[in-house]
Design an enzyme around this catalytic site. Structure first.
Site, PDB file in Angstrom:
ATOM      1  N   ASP A 262     -34.538  -7.985  10.509  1.00  0.00           N
ATOM      2  CA  ASP A 262     -33.220  -7.331  10.585  1.00  0.00           C
ATOM      3  C   ASP A 262     -32.553  -7.298   9.202  1.00  0.00           C
ATOM      4  OD1 ASP A 262     -32.547  -6.183  12.988  1.00  0.00           O
ATOM      5  OD2 ASP A 262     -31.617  -7.972  13.849  1.00  0.00           O
TER       6      ASP A 262
ATOM      7  N   LYS B   2     -36.831  -1.770  21.789  1.00  0.00           N
ATOM      8  CA  LYS B   2     -37.637  -2.398  20.735  1.00  0.00           C
ATOM      9  C   LYS B   2     -39.038  -2.703  21.264  1.00  0.00           C
ATOM     10  CE  LYS B   2     -33.530  -3.919  18.387  1.00  0.00           C
ATOM     11  NZ  LYS B   2     -32.505  -4.913  18.125  1.00  0.00           N
TER      12      LYS B   2
ATOM     13  N   GLN C  11     -30.941 -10.958  18.797  1.00  0.00           N
ATOM     14  CA  GLN C  11     -30.101  -9.820  19.153  1.00  0.00           C
ATOM     15  C   GLN C  11     -28.616 -10.214  19.111  1.00  0.00           C
ATOM     16  OE1 GLN C  11     -31.313  -6.606  19.906  1.00  0.00           O
ATOM     17  NE2 GLN C  11     -29.150  -6.087  19.763  1.00  0.00           N
TER      18      GLN C  11
END
Ligand code: NAD
Length: 304
Positions: free
Chosen positions: A120, A53, A97
């Site tokens: 997300d 990322k 995460q």
């Protein structure tokens, strides 16, 4: 023989488009999109994803910021970091995460993220917006699957689409996106009694399960579009002779290879279009996460 969808090319195109938009956003509004990542613990796969990322951010000219918390971090510590990102003006989107260590309640954490920065797309508000077809953030992997099909000019409207896998991250949002595109959608999962019955009539067959060789040739309709989101790491001791010879160089150099859920070598002879693993859906995820972050920065700048 099916046509291969080149995830490398499509994700590269998307990143180039983002790069151009970033230059424009900086020129017109003086804003550089910023992506934050909160990583809790030492999960090796998570560390690789986070590094990728950051690399993606560098490629397109974003600011990237990572906060690393120890495996023993408390829920309060994670929530505090979320609050900091929620209020930082230079971070337009961020994510926590997953998976999280046991002591931390995932639902509480996801709900604490500002829906405006939830790149997300896991906050209930954004899930609701996807359901209601309102403008919001869509999870990156399913968004990437639809984007790939659109860029390949694959018609979704009116087609029978079967989604194998019903997770919150891939299967369910992907099924909703297909429905929003006017496909007739079937969703299969671990309790589905006869998988083949549901896959054999699919014009578009998508698998996101994490089981190698789940989708076999006799389960696929002639000329189907087959999208494989599964990622399975097979070590040399677990590989069958066919895979050992197909991926010989991977086994020789790394002792393992990555394959999807689809029995690729056989299914590619039946499908009209197919995604490879690696080199297919996997590459789309980061590109779409970056796209979501650009959207967050543009929304912030009120430059829709
Ligand atoms: P998950 O474990 O949360 O969900 C798996 C799903 O598969 C569940 O809905 C389960 O019901 C279903 N399932 C299990 N066995 C089945 C069977 N025999 N028949 C039908 N359905 C069955 O996993 P996930 O997070 O959705 O990930 C699925 C796969 O996609 C994994 O291989 C993962 O590595 C991969 N993945 C890839 C990307 C990417 O490409 N960037 C992103 C996320 C996940």
């Amino acid at each position: 023989m099916a046509k291969l969808i080149n995830g490398n090319k499509i994700s590269g195109d998307i990143k180039n488009e983002i790069k151009e938009e970033v230059k424009e956003l900086e020129r017109v509004k003086g804003i550089k999109p910023g992506l934050g990542v909160i990583l809790v613990g030492e999960d090796p796969a998570s560390k690789v994803y986070v590094a990728n990322k950051q690399k993606g951010c560098d490629e397109v000219g974003f600011l990237s910021d990572t906060v690393k918390l120890p495996e023993t971090a408390t829920e309060a510590e994670v929530l505090k970091q979320i609050e900091i990102y929620n209020s930082r003006k230079d971070i337009h989107g961020f994510l926590v995460q997953l998976p999280l260590p046991r002591q931390i309640d995932k639902t509480k954490v996801l709900e604490a993220i500002s829906p405006l920065k939830d790149v997300d797309g896991f906050h209930p508000i954004n899930i609701g917006k996807l359901f209601a077809q309102q403008d919001g953030f869509v999870p990156a992997t399913p968004a990437g699957i639809i984007e790939m099909m659109k860029r390949e000019k694959i018609t979704i409207k009116g087609k029978n689409a079967t989604m194998v896998g019903h997770s919150e991250i891939v299967g369910k949002p992907c099924a909703l996106l297909l429905l929003n595109e006017w496909a007739t959608v079937t969703v299969c999962h671990i309790e589905t009694r006869d998988l083949k019955m549901h896959t054999i009539n699919a014009d578009i067959l998508i698998s996101a399960v994490g089981k190698p060789y789940l989708i076999k040739e006799d389960m696929v309709k002639d000329g189907a579009v087959v999208i494989d989101a599964g990622i399975n790491r097979i070590t040399v001791d677990k590989a069958n002779p066919e895979l050992l010879s197909w991926r010989k160089s991977d086994f020789d150099t790394k002792g393992a290879t990555l394959i999807g859920d689809v029995d690729f070598q056989k299914v590619e002879q039946k499908a009209s279009v197919i995604t490879p693993v690696p080199g297919g859906v996997g590459l789309m995820t980061i590109a779409m996460l970056l796209k979501n972050t650009l959207k967050a920065a543009k929304d912030f700048a009120q430059l829709k």
